[in-house]
Design a protein around this motif. Structure first.
Motif, mmCIF file in Angstrom:
data_model
loop_
_atom_site.group_PDB
_atom_site.id
_atom_site.type_symbol
_atom_site.label_atom_id
_atom_site.label_comp_id
_atom_site.label_asym_id
_atom_site.label_seq_id
_atom_site.Cartn_x
_atom_site.Cartn_y
_atom_site.Cartn_z
ATOM 1 N N ILE A 262 -5.968 0.036 0.025
ATOM 2 C CA ILE A 262 -6.889 0.085 -1.021
ATOM 3 C C ILE A 262 -5.900 0.435 -2.392
ATOM 4 C CG2 ILE A 262 -8.857 0.848 -2.336
ATOM 5 C CD1 ILE A 262 -10.061 1.347 0.367
ATOM 6 N N ARG A 263 -5.948 -0.279 -3.275
ATOM 7 C CA ARG A 263 -5.459 0.130 -4.674
ATOM 8 C C ARG A 263 -6.419 0.060 -5.872
ATOM 9 N NH1 ARG A 263 0.358 -0.028 -7.405
ATOM 10 N NH2 ARG A 263 -0.169 1.107 -9.140
ATOM 11 N N THR A 264 -6.741 1.215 -6.312
ATOM 12 C CA THR A 264 -7.851 1.302 -7.215
ATOM 13 C C THR A 264 -6.966 1.083 -8.519
ATOM 14 O OG1 THR A 264 -7.274 3.537 -7.426
ATOM 15 C CG2 THR A 264 -9.348 3.011 -5.992
ATOM 16 N N GLY A 265 -7.601 1.058 -9.993
ATOM 17 C CA GLY A 265 -7.193 0.972 -11.364
ATOM 18 C C GLY A 265 -6.678 -0.372 -11.626
ATOM 19 N N GLY A 266 -6.924 -1.501 -10.570
ATOM 20 C CA GLY A 266 -6.535 -2.711 -11.255
ATOM 21 C C GLY A 266 -4.965 -3.589 -11.125
ATOM 22 N N GLU A 267 -4.183 -2.663 -10.884
ATOM 23 C CA GLU A 267 -2.817 -3.140 -10.724
ATOM 24 C C GLU A 267 -2.883 -3.702 -9.342
ATOM 25 O OE1 GLU A 267 -1.333 -3.320 -13.257
ATOM 26 O OE2 GLU A 267 -1.951 -1.522 -14.551
ATOM 27 N N ALA B 221 -5.139 -4.237 18.181
ATOM 28 C CA ALA B 221 -6.605 -4.359 18.571
ATOM 29 C C ALA B 221 -7.223 -4.290 17.186
ATOM 30 C CB ALA B 221 -7.152 -3.162 19.385
ATOM 31 N N VAL B 222 -8.265 -5.162 16.789
ATOM 32 C CA VAL B 222 -8.689 -4.947 15.529
ATOM 33 C C VAL B 222 -10.137 -4.348 15.709
ATOM 34 C CG1 VAL B 222 -9.680 -6.336 13.467
ATOM 35 C CG2 VAL B 222 -7.177 -6.899 14.506
ATOM 36 N N THR B 223 -10.344 -3.400 14.901
ATOM 37 C CA THR B 223 -12.001 -2.667 14.966
ATOM 38 C C THR B 223 -12.667 -3.162 13.536
ATOM 39 O OG1 THR B 223 -10.673 -0.779 14.395
ATOM 40 C CG2 THR B 223 -11.076 -0.935 16.667
ATOM 41 N N ASP B 224 -13.896 -2.825 13.652
ATOM 42 C CA ASP B 224 -14.797 -2.953 12.418
ATOM 43 C C ASP B 224 -14.615 -1.930 11.418
ATOM 44 O OD1 ASP B 224 -15.994 -5.257 12.966
ATOM 45 O OD2 ASP B 224 -18.078 -4.056 13.131
ATOM 46 N N VAL B 225 -14.137 -0.850 11.749
ATOM 47 C CA VAL B 225 -13.950 0.340 11.008
ATOM 48 C C VAL B 225 -12.325 0.472 10.985
ATOM 49 C CG1 VAL B 225 -14.108 2.830 10.382
ATOM 50 C CG2 VAL B 225 -16.033 1.427 10.953
ATOM 51 N N PRO B 226 -11.374 0.219 9.879
ATOM 52 C CA PRO B 226 -9.961 0.398 10.108
ATOM 53 C C PRO B 226 -9.743 1.690 10.512
ATOM 54 C CG PRO B 226 -10.724 0.173 7.652
ATOM 55 C CD PRO B 226 -11.914 0.061 8.752
ATOM 56 N N ARG B 227 -8.764 1.693 11.616
ATOM 57 C CA ARG B 227 -8.284 3.172 12.184
ATOM 58 C C ARG B 227 -7.398 3.901 11.133
ATOM 59 N NH1 ARG B 227 -4.423 2.879 17.222
ATOM 60 N NH2 ARG B 227 -5.216 5.089 17.324
ATOM 61 N N HIS B 228 -6.807 3.134 10.313
ATOM 62 C CA HIS B 228 -6.005 3.856 9.410
ATOM 63 C C HIS B 228 -5.980 3.199 8.043
ATOM 64 C CE1 HIS B 228 -1.453 5.103 8.256
ATOM 65 N NE2 HIS B 228 -2.391 5.409 7.490
ATOM 66 N N ILE B 229 -6.622 3.958 7.207
ATOM 67 C CA ILE B 229 -6.679 3.568 5.751
ATOM 68 C C ILE B 229 -5.535 4.076 4.679
ATOM 69 C CG2 ILE B 229 -8.320 3.104 3.416
ATOM 70 C CD1 ILE B 229 -10.719 3.118 5.444
ATOM 71 N N ALA B 230 -4.998 3.420 4.089
ATOM 72 C CA ALA B 230 -3.931 3.866 2.829
ATOM 73 C C ALA B 230 -4.571 3.546 1.496
ATOM 74 C CB ALA B 230 -2.603 3.368 3.360
ATOM 75 N N ILE B 231 -4.298 4.540 0.628
ATOM 76 C CA ILE B 231 -5.000 4.389 -0.464
ATOM 77 C C ILE B 231 -3.799 4.805 -1.759
ATOM 78 C CG2 ILE B 231 -6.667 4.919 -2.430
ATOM 79 C CD1 ILE B 231 -8.811 5.603 0.028
ATOM 80 N N ILE B 232 -3.503 3.781 -2.605
ATOM 81 C CA ILE B 232 -2.853 4.027 -3.901
ATOM 82 C C ILE B 232 -3.877 4.620 -4.821
ATOM 83 C CG2 ILE B 232 -1.382 3.103 -5.619
ATOM 84 C CD1 ILE B 232 -0.297 1.275 -3.701
ATOM 85 N N MET B 233 -3.889 5.668 -4.973
ATOM 86 C CA MET B 233 -5.061 6.253 -6.080
ATOM 87 C C MET B 233 -4.363 6.072 -7.291
ATOM 88 S SD MET B 233 -5.854 9.849 -3.872
ATOM 89 C CE MET B 233 -4.071 10.664 -4.238
ATOM 90 N N ASP B 234 -4.945 4.908 -8.247
ATOM 91 C CA ASP B 234 -4.302 4.713 -9.485
ATOM 92 C C ASP B 234 -5.480 4.584 -10.391
ATOM 93 O OD1 ASP B 234 -2.276 4.347 -11.157
ATOM 94 O OD2 ASP B 234 -2.305 2.110 -10.963
#
Ligand code: IPE
Ligand code: IPE
Ligand code: MG
Length: 246
Positions: free
Chosen positions: A191-196, A12-25
Motif C-alpha cells: 500500500i502506498r498512501t499520499g498519491g504517488e 498460496a493465496v489467502t483472502d487476508v494478505p499474510r504480509h502487508i507492506a506500507i509506504i506511509m507517505d
C-alpha cells in the motif's frame, strides 16, 4: 524458516494478505493542508501507525512492514531529519510495552549504523523484549533502501567455495536468506498512501509479485475504513504469478 521465492514456486493465496507492506507517505502534505509545520504531520502519522498495527493484527495479518525512513530521506532539511530521529526514539520508548502486551513482535530493518547509540539501544531493547510474540510481526524499515538491502546481502554471502574448480552458483532461496527480511514471506500487498505511484527504493527484491495499491489518502488519515478498502481491492485480484488466467 526459509520462505519460498514467488518466482520459484507459486505461493498460496489467502483472502487476508499474510504480509502487508506500507509506504506511509503524505505526512508533509497533510500538515501543509492545515497550515501546520511538516513535523506535525509526522506526529499525527504515528497515531495512524498505532491504529493500523492494531487493525492489521485484528484482521489476522501475520507480517506488517512500514517504511518509516528511506536511505534517501537524509536529503531532507537537517531539522526535519533530527525531528524524525527523535520521534522514532520517543515512539519506541512509549510504544514497545503496548506492542508487547498485544502480542506483537517488533523488528527494525535498515542500516542502523547511521543512528546514534541511544536509538540503536532502544531498537535492540524493543526487539529483544518482543522477540517471542507470535500474533503479528511488525517491521519498521528505518534508513532502509532496497538497493542497500541487496548489496548488503551480497556482501554477506559466504565466499563462494569452488567445487571442481567451478564456483557454486547462488540461487534465489540461498540469496534471499541474507536479505534484511529473510524471516518474512514476500509481501502480498503493498500500500502506498499520499498519491504517488512509485516504489521509492523500498523492498525491490521482495516486491517481484506483490499486488500494488495506491491511494490518494495522506498517511495521517489512513484509518480502518481505508485499510478495508485496500483489503477489498486485494481480494478482488487474480494473482497469476505468470500463469494463464483461470
Ligand atoms: C512520509 O511523509 C514520511 C517520511 C518519508 C518520513 P512525507 O514526509 O514524505 O510527506 P510528503 O510526501 O512530503 O507529503
Ligand atoms: C518514501 O516516501 C519513504 C517513506 C515513506 C519513508 P518519500 O516521500 O521519501 O518518497 P519520494 O521522495 O516522494 O519518492
Ligand atoms: Mg513523501
Amino acid at each position: 524458516m526459509i520462505h519460498k521465492s514467488s518466482t520459484v514456486s507459486v505461493p498460496a493465496v489467502t483472502d487476508v494478505p499474510r504480509h502487508i507492506a506500507i509506504i506511509m507517505d503524505g505526512n508533509g502534505r497533510w500538515a501543509a493542508q492545515r497550515k501546520l509545520p511538516r513535523v506535525a504531520g509526522h506526529v499525527k502519522g504515528v497515531e495512524a501507525v498505532r491504529a493500523i498495527v492494531e487493525g492489521c493484527a485484528r484482521r489476522g495479518v501475520e507480517f506488517l512492514t512500514l517504511f518509516a525512513f528511506s536511505s534517501e530521506n537524509w536529503r531532507r532539511p537537517e531539522d526535519e531529519v533530527s525531528f524524525l530521529m527523535r520521534l522514532f526514539g520517543a515512539t519506541l520508548q512509549r510504544e514497545t510495552a503496548r506492542l508487547h502486551k498485544n502480542g506483537i513482535r517488533l523488528r527494525v530493518v535498515g542500516d542502523l549504523s547511521a543512528f546514534d547509540a541511544h536509538l540503536r539501544a532502544l531498537v535492540k531493547r524493543g526487539e529483544i523484549r518482543t522477540a517471542h510474540n507470535t500474533r503479528m510481526t511488525l517491521t519498521i524499515a528505518a534508513n532502509y533502501g532496497g538497493r542497500w538491502d541487496i548489496l548488503h546481502a551480497i556482501s554477506e554471502l559466504p565466499a563462494r567455495s569452488a567445487v571442481d574448480g567451478h564456483a557454486v552458483p547462488v540461487d534465489e532461496a540461498s540469496f534471499a536468506q541474507y536479505l534484511a527480511m529473510a524471516y518474512a514471506p514476500e509481501p502480498d500487498l503493498l500500500i502506498r498512501t499520499g498519491g504517488e505511484q512509485r516504489i521509492s527504493n523500498f523492498l525491490l527484491w521482495q516486491l517481484a509479485y506483490t499486488e500494488l495499491y495506491f491511494t490518494d489518502i495522506f498517511w495521517p488519515d489512513f484509518d480502518d475504513a481505508a485499510l478495508d478498502a485496500a483489503l477489498a481491492s486485494y481480494r478482488a485480484r487474480e494473482r497469476r504469478f505468470g500463469r494463464a488466467n483461470a
